[in-house]
Design a protein around this motif. Structure first.
Motif, PDB file in Angstrom:
ATOM      1  N   GLU A 228       0.818  -1.226   0.000  1.00 27.69           N
ATOM      2  CA  GLU A 228       0.000   0.000   0.000  1.00 27.69           C
ATOM      3  C   GLU A 228       0.847   1.268   0.000  1.00 27.69           C
ATOM      4  O   GLU A 228       0.362   2.352   0.344  1.00 27.69           O
ATOM      5  N   ASP A 229       2.104   1.161  -0.391  1.00 27.29           N
ATOM      6  CA  ASP A 229       3.019   2.304  -0.401  1.00 27.29           C
ATOM      7  C   ASP A 229       3.045   2.997   0.961  1.00 27.29           C
ATOM      8  O   ASP A 229       3.112   4.233   1.057  1.00 27.29           O
ATOM      9  N   ASP A 230       2.962   2.157   2.009  1.00 27.60           N
ATOM     10  CA  ASP A 230       3.027   2.635   3.398  1.00 27.60           C
ATOM     11  C   ASP A 230       1.924   3.632   3.735  1.00 27.60           C
ATOM     12  O   ASP A 230       2.046   4.410   4.685  1.00 27.60           O
ATOM     13  N   TYR A 231       0.864   3.627   2.946  1.00 26.20           N
ATOM     14  CA  TYR A 231      -0.284   4.527   3.166  1.00 26.20           C
ATOM     15  C   TYR A 231       0.129   5.999   3.138  1.00 26.20           C
ATOM     16  O   TYR A 231      -0.590   6.867   3.634  1.00 26.20           O
ATOM     17  N   GLY A 232       1.313   6.274   2.575  1.00 22.80           N
ATOM     18  CA  GLY A 232       1.796   7.651   2.541  1.00 22.80           C
ATOM     19  C   GLY A 232       2.446   8.105   3.834  1.00 22.80           C
ATOM     20  O   GLY A 232       2.734   9.301   4.001  1.00 22.80           O
ATOM     21  N   ALA A 233       2.723   7.194   4.748  1.00 22.68           N
ATOM     22  CA  ALA A 233       3.307   7.552   6.047  1.00 22.68           C
ATOM     23  C   ALA A 233       4.827   7.568   5.991  1.00 22.68           C
ATOM     24  O   ALA A 233       5.453   6.778   5.278  1.00 22.68           O
ATOM     25  N   ASP A 234       5.412   8.463   6.760  1.00 26.33           N
ATOM     26  CA  ASP A 234       6.864   8.518   6.911  1.00 26.33           C
ATOM     27  C   ASP A 234       7.315   7.867   8.211  1.00 26.33           C
ATOM     28  O   ASP A 234       8.513   7.697   8.437  1.00 26.33           O
ATOM     29  N   GLN A 235       6.353   7.542   9.074  1.00 26.02           N
ATOM     30  CA  GLN A 235       6.680   6.852  10.325  1.00 26.02           C
ATOM     31  C   GLN A 235       5.531   5.908  10.666  1.00 26.02           C
ATOM     32  O   GLN A 235       4.362   6.219  10.433  1.00 26.02           O
ATOM     33  N   ILE A 236       5.895   4.751  11.184  1.00 27.53           N
ATOM     34  CA  ILE A 236       4.897   3.759  11.587  1.00 27.53           C
ATOM     35  C   ILE A 236       4.997   3.592  13.090  1.00 27.53           C
ATOM     36  O   ILE A 236       6.037   3.181  13.616  1.00 27.53           O
ATOM     37  N   LEU A 237       3.920   3.945  13.784  1.00 22.96           N
ATOM     38  CA  LEU A 237       3.868   3.821  15.236  1.00 22.96           C
ATOM     39  C   LEU A 237       3.267   2.454  15.571  1.00 22.96           C
ATOM     40  O   LEU A 237       2.178   2.112  15.105  1.00 22.96           O
ATOM     41  N   ILE A 238       3.975   1.685  16.377  1.00 21.75           N
ATOM     42  CA  ILE A 238       3.560   0.324  16.699  1.00 21.75           C
ATOM     43  C   ILE A 238       3.298   0.245  18.193  1.00 21.75           C
ATOM     44  O   ILE A 238       4.222   0.284  19.009  1.00 21.75           O
ATOM     45  N   ALA A 239       2.007   0.197  18.557  1.00 19.75           N
ATOM     46  CA  ALA A 239       1.622   0.166  19.972  1.00 19.75           C
ATOM     47  C   ALA A 239       1.733  -1.253  20.513  1.00 19.75           C
ATOM     48  O   ALA A 239       1.634  -2.230  19.779  1.00 19.75           O
ATOM     49  N   SER A 240       1.940  -1.348  21.842  1.00 16.38           N
ATOM     50  CA  SER A 240       2.252  -2.641  22.489  1.00 16.38           C
ATOM     51  C   SER A 240       3.471  -3.250  21.822  1.00 16.38           C
ATOM     52  O   SER A 240       3.491  -4.420  21.421  1.00 16.38           O
ATOM     53  N   ALA A 241       4.519  -2.433  21.723  1.00 18.91           N
ATOM     54  CA  ALA A 241       5.694  -2.796  20.922  1.00 18.91           C
ATOM     55  C   ALA A 241       6.493  -3.951  21.497  1.00 18.91           C
ATOM     56  O   ALA A 241       7.330  -4.521  20.794  1.00 18.91           O
ATOM     57  N   SER A 242       6.263  -4.312  22.762  1.00 17.61           N
ATOM     58  CA  SER A 242       6.974  -5.462  23.321  1.00 17.61           C
ATOM     59  C   SER A 242       6.260  -6.770  23.029  1.00 17.61           C
ATOM     60  O   SER A 242       6.792  -7.846  23.324  1.00 17.61           O
ATOM     61  N   SER A 243       5.067  -6.713  22.426  1.00 19.00           N
ATOM     62  CA  SER A 243       4.341  -7.941  22.097  1.00 19.00           C
ATOM     63  C   SER A 243       5.056  -8.674  20.967  1.00 19.00           C
ATOM     64  O   SER A 243       5.801  -8.083  20.175  1.00 19.00           O
ATOM     65  N   LYS A 244       4.822  -9.964  20.899  1.00 21.16           N
ATOM     66  CA  LYS A 244       5.551 -10.783  19.931  1.00 21.16           C
ATOM     67  C   LYS A 244       5.133 -10.487  18.492  1.00 21.16           C
ATOM     68  O   LYS A 244       5.948 -10.550  17.577  1.00 21.16           O
ATOM     69  N   THR A 245       3.859 -10.160  18.279  1.00 23.54           N
ATOM     70  CA  THR A 245       3.433  -9.772  16.932  1.00 23.54           C
ATOM     71  C   THR A 245       4.095  -8.468  16.518  1.00 23.54           C
ATOM     72  O   THR A 245       4.540  -8.313  15.370  1.00 23.54           O
ATOM     73  N   ALA A 246       4.171  -7.519  17.446  1.00 29.46           N
ATOM     74  CA  ALA A 246       4.819  -6.241  17.150  1.00 29.46           C
ATOM     75  C   ALA A 246       6.289  -6.433  16.815  1.00 29.46           C
ATOM     76  O   ALA A 246       6.821  -5.815  15.883  1.00 29.46           O
ATOM     77  N   ILE A 247       6.958  -7.298  17.567  1.00 28.36           N
ATOM     78  CA  ILE A 247       8.368  -7.570  17.300  1.00 28.36           C
ATOM     79  C   ILE A 247       8.532  -8.189  15.911  1.00 28.36           C
ATOM     80  O   ILE A 247       9.450  -7.842  15.158  1.00 28.36           O
ATOM     81  N   GLY A 248       7.611  -9.087  15.543  1.00 21.70           N
ATOM     82  CA  GLY A 248       7.660  -9.654  14.195  1.00 21.70           C
ATOM     83  C   GLY A 248       7.482  -8.596  13.126  1.00 21.70           C
ATOM     84  O   GLY A 248       8.154  -8.608  12.095  1.00 21.70           O
TER      85      GLY A 248
END
Length: 365
Positions: free
Chosen positions: A173-193
């Motif tokens: 999706e061409d990163d939806y036009g974003a220059d930064q991706i914020l990943i909440a619950s970043a210590s979760s295993k899905t987030a780490i993946g």
């Protein structure tokens, strides 16, 4: 004792260890003993969406994999099992399979499309559910399987696959036009993946920012999965004019509101993946910025299998997985539990949010 854990379909905090009497097998069925399975935040999402939630159609939910209507729910888990008894031609006692099982010591499955690589469960109530959940793979036929990684398969494999698929969707999706991706619950295993998969991309990509509790910032930043790691309290320090996207792994409404309110129209996408914060406000109220969209890994998998073919899809996942397995042991320690009481305790621990995110809980029934 052959035990199972019954969960109320109306209140997922009501869970009971019960004895499960063995029943005779019908033609085509097999009885397996679970060797090991993982208990992760992903399983809590399964419980939250156990009742019909529109994911599989309006009349089905995760409880329908292993429990008949009108009976207590049986939580799906990922793990390994060995065949104890077989009434299915092509499957013999001692055969070992990786796949989707109930939280129990044993399970009865109905085997169809049996081949060298595994089989498909064709229990009638499962045939209209996503195919990826009904596939059981022989251990010796698993793409990318190494014995040294055995305990990490149930802990990380389904979650890594989800993270990898989210990263693939962002690139598609061409990163939806974003220059930064914020990943909440970043210590979760899905987030780490997800963070790991985004970091492997060749060429320009958005900056990845892991959002976590203040106590986890230093330790998570040291893992070098994300370009930056910040505390939830520091979201307002981010440049609100920089186009951003949010990936919410846990359904924490307070975090979602903070990000949407801070970025407004500069937030280009807001994707919710899980609901492990099952008892928190999910943030359904109207928010500035884009409408939130759900991510459903089986649907994305089916799209990519259609795009690339099953063999190519499997090879891509295997290559990515082996790269991740080179770093997974330093990210997570394996915490093994044995028996029914320990299994019930692990579920309650994960449900309460008390589980250590740096541990991978593996239950050996």
């Amino acid at each position: 004792m052959n035990w199972a854990i019954d969960i109320s379909r109306d209140d997922i905090a009501e869970a009971t260890l019960v004895a499960e009497p063995a029943t005779p097998l019908a033609p085509g069925q097999i009885r397996v003993h679970l060797d090991s399975y993982a208990m992760t935040a992903n399983n809590i999402t399964y419980a939250v969406f156990g009742k019909p939630a529109g994911l599989f159609g309006n009349d089905q939910g995760y409880w329908d994999f292993f429990a008949e209507r009108g009976t207590p729910g049986r939580l799906p888990v990922w793990g390994f099992a060995t065949v104890a008894e077989s009434a299915a031609e092509g499957i013999a006692p001692g055969d070992r399979f990786y796949g989707y099982y109930p939280m129990a010591a044993e399970a009865v499955l109905t085997a169809g499309t049996i081949g060298p690589g595994g089989f498909t469960d064709v229990t009638p109530r499962r045939t209209t559910l996503p195919p990826i959940y009904n596939q059981y793979q022989r251990v010796e036929a698993l793409d990318g399987y190494r014995a040294a990684d055995h305990d990490y398969w149930p802990v990380f494999r389904p979650l890594f696959l989800t993270g990898w698929l989210i990263a693939d969707q962002f690139e598609d999706e061409d990163d939806y036009g974003a220059d930064q991706i914020l990943i909440a619950s970043a210590s979760s295993k899905t987030a780490i993946g997800l963070g790991f998969s985004l970091a492997q991309r060749q060429g320009p990509r958005p900056q990845t920012i892991g959002l976590t509790s203040k106590a986890n910032v230093a330790g998570l930043d040291a893992q070098r999965i994300y370009d930056r790691v910040i505390a939830y309290d520091d979201i307002l320090t981010l440049n609100a004019a920089t186009p951003a996207a949010l990936v919410d792994m846990a359904g924490n409404g307070a975090v979602t509101r903070a990000v949407h309110s801070h970025f407004g129209d500069a937030l280009k996408a807001s994707i919710i993946v899980g609901k492990s914060h099952w008892d928190a406000d999910a943030g359904e109220a109207a928010l500035p910025g884009p409408e939130r969209q759900g991510f459903f890994a089986p649907g994305r998998s089916q799209k990519r299998i259609a795009d690339w073919g099953g063999a190519a899809f499997g090879r891509k996942i295997a290559d990515a997985w082996l790269g991740f397995m080179d770093v997974a042991p330093r990210l997570t320690r394996i915490d093994k539990r044995s028996g029914g009481d320990a299994a019930l305790g692990a579920y309650k621990e994960m449900l309460s949010g008390a589980a250590d995110p740096k541990a991978g809980i593996v239950v050996e029934p």
